[in-house]
Design a protein around this motif. Structure first.
Motif, mmCIF file in Angstrom:
data_model
loop_
_atom_site.group_PDB
_atom_site.id
_atom_site.type_symbol
_atom_site.label_atom_id
_atom_site.label_comp_id
_atom_site.label_asym_id
_atom_site.label_seq_id
_atom_site.Cartn_x
_atom_site.Cartn_y
_atom_site.Cartn_z
ATOM 1 N N ARG A 19 0.749 -1.202 -0.069
ATOM 2 C CA ARG A 19 0.016 -0.042 -0.037
ATOM 3 C C ARG A 19 0.859 1.206 -0.110
ATOM 4 N N ILE A 51 -7.953 9.601 -8.993
ATOM 5 C CA ILE A 51 -9.205 9.703 -8.195
ATOM 6 C C ILE A 51 -9.618 11.010 -8.087
ATOM 7 N N GLY A 56 -15.186 11.381 -5.999
ATOM 8 C CA GLY A 56 -14.314 10.248 -5.693
ATOM 9 C C GLY A 56 -14.317 9.227 -7.197
ATOM 10 N N THR A 58 -13.106 7.093 -10.078
ATOM 11 C CA THR A 58 -11.584 6.796 -10.377
ATOM 12 C C THR A 58 -11.389 6.167 -11.718
ATOM 13 N N THR A 69 -6.271 -0.356 -6.340
ATOM 14 C CA THR A 69 -7.198 0.434 -5.989
ATOM 15 C C THR A 69 -6.657 1.802 -5.412
ATOM 16 N N SER A 71 -7.471 5.284 -3.490
ATOM 17 C CA SER A 71 -8.470 5.752 -2.427
ATOM 18 C C SER A 71 -7.819 7.321 -1.877
ATOM 19 N N ARG A 72 -8.460 7.909 -1.217
ATOM 20 C CA ARG A 72 -7.995 9.051 -0.423
ATOM 21 C C ARG A 72 -8.617 9.270 0.841
ATOM 22 N N ASP A 73 -8.054 10.045 1.785
ATOM 23 C CA ASP A 73 -8.800 10.375 2.884
ATOM 24 C C ASP A 73 -8.340 12.016 2.915
ATOM 25 N N TYR A 80 -3.975 6.947 -1.445
ATOM 26 C CA TYR A 80 -3.329 5.691 -1.103
ATOM 27 C C TYR A 80 -3.459 4.964 -2.685
#
Length: 128
Positions: A19, A51, A56, A58, A69, A71-73, A80
């Motif tokens: 990751r 993304i 969001g 993708t 995969t 993703s985001r925070d 990520y």
């Protein structure tokens, strides 16, 4: 100072996972589309995933669909890239990048020329 810093790379066996993280400082990633790119020795930089900032949404390169995969925070100002089922051909330096006003639904989201801010990269090596 606007900065992106990648981490999480390493040496893994084929079939393994990693990751990758991309932490932003000096600006908020909330309003930016994030892209992950990679560059192998002797090859051009390749867009692998992006993304969008709002919904969001993708997008993925065909070569990584089903294995990667993104993703985001936004609360952590971090994006990520989860990479599974790694293959030797995934060996490359992986970069994250940020840009505004880019929809992840567009193919242009995977084009490096459309990004304004770049990290220095993290090395991923897949070898037995």
């Amino acid at each position: 100072q606007l900065q992106l810093v990648e981490s999480g790379g390493g040496l893994v066996h084929p079939g393994g996972s990693l990751r990758l993280s991309c932490v932003a400082s000096g600006f908020s990633l909330t309003f930016y589309t994030i892209g992950w790119f990679r560059q192998a020795p002797g090859k051009e930089r390749e867009g692998v995933s992006c993304i969008g900032d709002g919904s969001g949404s993708t997008n993925y390169a065909d070569s990584v669909k089903g294995r990667f995969t993104i993703s985001r925070d936004n609360a952590k100002n971090t994006a990520y890239l989860q990479i599974n089922s790694l293959k030797p051909e995934d060996t490359a330096i992986y970069y994250c990048a940020a840009t505004r006003f880019m929809s992840a639904r567009q193919a242009a989201c995977l084009a490096s020329r459309n990004y304004d801010y770049w990290g220095r990269g993290t090395q991923v090596t897949v070898s037995s």
